[in-house]
Structures are given as structure tokens and as C-alpha cells.
Enzyme design. Structure first.
Site, PDB file in Angstrom:
ATOM      1  N   ALA A   3      -5.686   1.593   9.416  1.00 51.59           N
ATOM      2  CA  ALA A   3      -7.136   1.743   9.495  1.00 51.59           C
ATOM      3  C   ALA A   3      -7.495   3.004  10.285  1.00 51.59           C
ATOM      4  O   ALA A   3      -8.453   3.714   9.952  1.00 51.59           O
ATOM      5  CB  ALA A   3      -7.760   0.515  10.145  1.00 51.59           C
TER       6      ALA A   3
ATOM      7  N   TYR B 231     -14.120  -7.407  11.251  1.00 53.92           N
ATOM      8  CA  TYR B 231     -15.357  -8.051  10.781  1.00 53.92           C
ATOM      9  C   TYR B 231     -15.330  -9.578  10.855  1.00 53.92           C
ATOM     10  O   TYR B 231     -16.282 -10.234  10.416  1.00 53.92           O
ATOM     11  CB  TYR B 231     -15.742  -7.564   9.375  1.00 53.92           C
ATOM     12  CG  TYR B 231     -14.691  -7.782   8.315  1.00 53.92           C
ATOM     13  CD1 TYR B 231     -13.771  -6.782   8.032  1.00 53.92           C
ATOM     14  CD2 TYR B 231     -14.620  -8.973   7.606  1.00 53.92           C
ATOM     15  CE1 TYR B 231     -12.797  -6.973   7.069  1.00 53.92           C
ATOM     16  CE2 TYR B 231     -13.659  -9.168   6.641  1.00 53.92           C
ATOM     17  CZ  TYR B 231     -12.747  -8.163   6.373  1.00 53.92           C
ATOM     18  OH  TYR B 231     -11.785  -8.354   5.425  1.00 53.92           O
TER      19      TYR B 231
ATOM     20  N   VAL C 157     -13.912  -1.865  13.385  1.00 54.40           N
ATOM     21  CA  VAL C 157     -13.560  -2.120  11.981  1.00 54.40           C
ATOM     22  C   VAL C 157     -13.260  -3.607  11.739  1.00 54.40           C
ATOM     23  O   VAL C 157     -13.224  -4.055  10.601  1.00 54.40           O
ATOM     24  CB  VAL C 157     -12.383  -1.246  11.452  1.00 54.40           C
ATOM     25  CG1 VAL C 157     -12.688   0.226  11.598  1.00 54.40           C
ATOM     26  CG2 VAL C 157     -11.075  -1.605  12.105  1.00 54.40           C
TER      27      VAL C 157
ATOM     28  N   LYS D 156       0.796  -1.237   0.000  1.00 49.61           N
ATOM     29  CA  LYS D 156       0.000   0.000   0.000  1.00 49.61           C
ATOM     30  C   LYS D 156       0.828   1.287   0.000  1.00 49.61           C
ATOM     31  O   LYS D 156       0.337   2.333  -0.388  1.00 49.61           O
ATOM     32  CB  LYS D 156      -0.953   0.017   1.203  1.00 49.61           C
ATOM     33  CG  LYS D 156      -2.143  -0.900   1.051  1.00 49.61           C
ATOM     34  CD  LYS D 156      -3.014  -0.819   2.298  1.00 49.61           C
ATOM     35  CE  LYS D 156      -4.408  -1.314   2.025  1.00 49.61           C
ATOM     36  NZ  LYS D 156      -5.339  -0.969   3.117  1.00 49.61           N
TER      37      LYS D 156
ATOM     38  N   ASN E 128      -4.976   2.181  -1.886  1.00 48.83           N
ATOM     39  CA  ASN E 128      -5.652   0.870  -1.932  1.00 48.83           C
ATOM     40  C   ASN E 128      -6.372   0.625  -3.252  1.00 48.83           C
ATOM     41  O   ASN E 128      -6.865  -0.468  -3.487  1.00 48.83           O
ATOM     42  CB  ASN E 128      -6.613   0.688  -0.753  1.00 48.83           C
ATOM     43  CG  ASN E 128      -7.917   1.448  -0.915  1.00 48.83           C
ATOM     44  OD1 ASN E 128      -7.999   2.394  -1.700  1.00 48.83           O
ATOM     45  ND2 ASN E 128      -8.941   1.049  -0.190  1.00 48.83           N
TER      46      ASN E 128
ATOM     47  N   GLY F 209     -17.551  -4.110  11.071  1.00 51.80           N
ATOM     48  CA  GLY F 209     -16.599  -3.678  10.051  1.00 51.80           C
ATOM     49  C   GLY F 209     -16.886  -4.171   8.644  1.00 51.80           C
ATOM     50  O   GLY F 209     -16.236  -3.737   7.689  1.00 51.80           O
TER      51      GLY F 209
ATOM     52  N   GLY G 275      -6.329   2.852  18.487  1.00 54.82           N
ATOM     53  CA  GLY G 275      -5.393   2.385  17.471  1.00 54.82           C
ATOM     54  C   GLY G 275      -4.876   3.557  16.653  1.00 54.82           C
ATOM     55  O   GLY G 275      -5.494   4.632  16.630  1.00 54.82           O
ATOM     56  N   ALA G 276      -3.727   3.347  16.021  1.00 53.07           N
ATOM     57  CA  ALA G 276      -3.117   4.436  15.247  1.00 53.07           C
ATOM     58  C   ALA G 276      -2.412   3.905  13.996  1.00 53.07           C
ATOM     59  O   ALA G 276      -1.500   4.531  13.482  1.00 53.07           O
ATOM     60  CB  ALA G 276      -2.135   5.213  16.130  1.00 53.07           C
TER      61      ALA G 276
HETATM   62  P1  ATR Z   1      -4.130  -1.722  10.267  1.00 51.50           P
HETATM   63  O1  ATR Z   1      -3.509  -1.309   8.965  1.00 51.50           O
HETATM   64  O2  ATR Z   1      -5.177  -2.800  10.128  1.00 51.50           O
HETATM   65  O3  ATR Z   1      -4.603  -0.577  11.078  1.00 51.50           O
HETATM   66  P2  ATR Z   1      -1.677  -1.882  11.792  1.00 51.50           P
HETATM   67  O4  ATR Z   1      -1.161  -0.728  11.024  1.00 51.50           O
HETATM   68  O5  ATR Z   1      -0.775  -3.034  12.034  1.00 51.50           O
HETATM   69  O6  ATR Z   1      -2.968  -2.500  11.081  1.00 51.50           O
HETATM   70  O7  ATR Z   1      -2.256  -1.337  13.174  1.00 51.50           O
HETATM   71  C1  ATR Z   1      -2.681  -2.192  14.150  1.00 51.50           C
HETATM   72  C2  ATR Z   1      -3.152  -1.375  15.357  1.00 51.50           C
HETATM   73  O8  ATR Z   1      -3.564  -2.298  16.364  1.00 51.50           O
HETATM   74  C3  ATR Z   1      -2.068  -0.511  15.977  1.00 51.50           C
HETATM   75  O9  ATR Z   1      -2.648   0.660  16.510  1.00 51.50           O
HETATM   76  C4  ATR Z   1      -1.530  -1.414  17.096  1.00 51.50           C
HETATM   77  O10 ATR Z   1      -0.943  -0.703  18.160  1.00 51.50           O
HETATM   78  P3  ATR Z   1       0.650  -0.367  18.138  1.00 51.50           P
HETATM   79  O11 ATR Z   1       0.799   0.897  17.335  1.00 51.50           O
HETATM   80  O12 ATR Z   1       1.000  -0.199  19.560  1.00 51.50           O
HETATM   81  O13 ATR Z   1       1.338  -1.547  17.490  1.00 51.50           O
HETATM   82  C5  ATR Z   1      -2.819  -2.039  17.565  1.00 51.50           C
HETATM   83  N1  ATR Z   1      -2.596  -3.301  18.277  1.00 51.50           N
HETATM   84  C6  ATR Z   1      -2.228  -4.482  17.735  1.00 51.50           C
HETATM   85  N2  ATR Z   1      -2.114  -5.435  18.698  1.00 51.50           N
HETATM   86  C7  ATR Z   1      -2.407  -4.821  19.878  1.00 51.50           C
HETATM   87  C8  ATR Z   1      -2.467  -5.247  21.249  1.00 51.50           C
HETATM   88  N3  ATR Z   1      -2.214  -6.516  21.584  1.00 51.50           N
HETATM   89  N4  ATR Z   1      -2.808  -4.346  22.184  1.00 51.50           N
HETATM   90  C9  ATR Z   1      -3.080  -3.055  21.851  1.00 51.50           C
HETATM   91  N5  ATR Z   1      -3.038  -2.590  20.578  1.00 51.50           N
HETATM   92  C10 ATR Z   1      -2.712  -3.453  19.610  1.00 51.50           C
END
Ligand code: ATR
Length: 262
Positions: free
Chosen positions: A114, A200, A198, A48, A69, A221, A110-111
């Protein structure tokens, strides 16, 4: 399945097929798309970001979200877009009409990718956004990118944030089949708040189940996946398809068949 459904429904001659492309083979594949007969395509993990250098230009959403995308041609030029924000907002409009009520306060958990699409869409609808993420630094980077209407908070602050939240969104992978559930005490959440996940698979995550039990409107989602496909289809095939109950039921049945606990 989604694009095949629409092609059939609209009586169009075309196909949407999966192409497995390695990082090494990406340039050759993308630059050869026209010759291979493609009118466009979707791009997913891990390409992406890499496709930015291969497109002639990209739309404002892709630029801001930092990911492409959807690809289509304008004349001979390959254009990269991002339809995730449109899909995110379209899903909320469809499943929880009036969710934004003109403006309001969103809380995004989350950050990652998505989350960026969600924040871009929410700012477009005049929402203020609070972001909470496991890794604070990633959330800070996101907030810097999107400007002062996005504020970063810690998990400890949820208790103060929830009573003023109109829309709670999970964009983390927590709650996904095979992952740990996202456990939040929803008791302090504003009674009128909409809760959106988000994720699903499963369709009803533990977060959504808890929100439903407390009487909140919930949005899963799947609709985002379906809605983000609409603009791509329209670009490629020249007709705007509809996300109908029949399509949703078909995809839901497929999810249930392939992941029985969903
Ligand atoms: P996507 O593109 O689907 O958003 P990603 O970029 O890998 O996937 O983002 C995953 C999100 O889930 C991130 O915000 C991640 O937090 P970190 O920035 O700390 O990695 C969060 N996430 C994944 N596993 C987690 C967990 N066990 N506890 C809390 N947050 C989690």
C-alpha cells in the site's frame, strides 16, 4: 457489491464474481480466462506479483509499484495494471479537495504494498515523501526504487518531521480491527495537515479519531477501495462509473453489519 452496484446503475449486462485460485492453479486460471468468458479481473493476495510473468505487458504503475491488481485484454493480449495509486489520489481529491496545494511534504508510515502505491501516486502529484517503517531495510529498498524525492527516517524523528508535514498517511496495518492501534502524538503535526488512513475497518481508526479531535481534515481508506475499482470497471465494461454517496453508504453499511464495532 461495488461492481454489481455499477452494473445495475448503468444497466449493463455483466457480472463480477469471486474466483478462489491457489498458487498452483494460477497459471491455468489466468491463461484460461479468455476461454472462460472473462473480460478481465482483479488480482489480490497472494498473486499480485506472480501474475507479472503471465501478462503480455503491464502499465507503468504496475511496473513501478511492483504489483498487478487489475487485468484486462487489449485484443488478444492480457495486460496487467495497478489502479491503487489512482485510487489513493482519487480518494484524497474527493474527500479533502486541495490537499496537495500544488506540492508539499507527505509523511508515509509503512513501506509495504500500500505504501508503494501511495508513494507512486504522491510523486505523481509533486509531493516530497518521508517514509517511516518498523523495518528500516524495507523502507530503504522502497526509497532506492523511487529516487531522491523519497527519504527514509526513523520513528524517533517524527517529532521533527510532523511540524513540516502537509499529509500524514498510515499504510501499516496498525489500527485495523483486531490489530494494535497506531499511537502517535499528533500535537507537533502542522495544523493544516490532512491525515489519511488506508485502513477502512474500522472506518474511523484511532489515528483518524485523534486527528479529527485536533481539528485536522481526515480521510478514511474506504474511498481508496472504491476509487481503485473505477479504472478496472471502465476497461472491462466500457463505461466510467462514479463513486457516489449512495455507493459509499451501501458499502459502509455492509462494513458496519459485518464488523459491528466499525
Ligand atoms: P500492504 O500490502 O497492505 O501494505 P504489507 O506489505 O504486509 O501490507 O505491509 C504492511 C506494513 O505494515 C509494513 O510496512 C509493516 O512493517 P514491516 O515492514 O516492518 O513489516 C507494517 N506493520 C505491520 N505490523 C506492524 C506493527 N505491529 N508495527 C509497525 N508496523 C507494522
Amino acid at each position: 457489491m461495488v461492481h454489481g452496484h455499477w452494473l445495475h446503475e448503468l444497466g449493463l449486462d455483466g457480472a463480477y464474481e469471486l474466483a478462489e485460485v491457489t498458487p498452483d492453479g494460477l497459471d491455468r486460471f489466468i491463461l484460461g480466462m479468455r476461454k472462460a468468458g472473462y473480460v478481465g479481473g482483479n488480482v489480490t493476495v497472494p498473486h499480485k506479483q506472480s501474475v507479472f510473468r503471465l501478462v503480455a505487458r503491464c502499465d507503468a504503475a504496475a511496473e513501478s509499484i511492483g504489483a498487478v491488481n487489475t487485468l484486462w485484454f487489449e485484443g488478444d493480449a492480457l495486460v496487467g495494471g495497478n489502479t491503487d495509486a489512482v485510487g489513493f489520489i482519487g480518494n484524497l481529491d474527493d474527500r479533502a479537495p486541495g490537499w496537495d496545494n500544488g506540492a508539499g511534504q507527505a509523511l508515509v508510515l509503512g513501506a509495504g504494498g500500500a505504501a508503494r502505491a501511495a508513494v507512486y501516486g504522491l510523486l505523481g502529484r509533486n509531493m516530497d515523501v518521508a517514509v517511516v517503517n518498523r523495518t528500516r531495510e524495507t523502507a530503504d529498498t522502497l526509497a532506492r526504487h523511487f529516487g531522491p524525492r523519497v527519504r527514509v527516517h526513523s520513528w524517533d524523528e517524527l517529532l521533527e518531521l510532523l511540524p513540516r508535514t502537509d499529509l500524514l498517511v498510515n499504510t501499516t496495518s496498525l489500527g485495523m480491527l483486531g490489530k494494535a492501534p497506531l499511537i502517535i502524538d499528533l500535537a507537533p503535526l502542522k495544523a493544516s495537515a490532512v491525515v489519511h488512513d488506508v485502513v477502512y475497518v474500522p472506518l474511523e481508526t484511532p489515528l483518524l479519531a485523534a486527528a479529527r479531535r485536533r481539528g485536522h481534515r481526515t480521510v478514511d481508506g474506504l474511498g481508496m477501495l472504491l476509487q481503485q475499482a473505477v479504472p478496472g470497471f471502465a476497461r472491462w465494461f466500457g463505461a466510467t462509473p462514479k463513486v457516489t454517496d449512495a455507493l459509499r453508504a451501501r458499502v459502509e453499511a455492509d462494513i458496519r453489519a459485518t464488523s459491528p464495532v466499525a
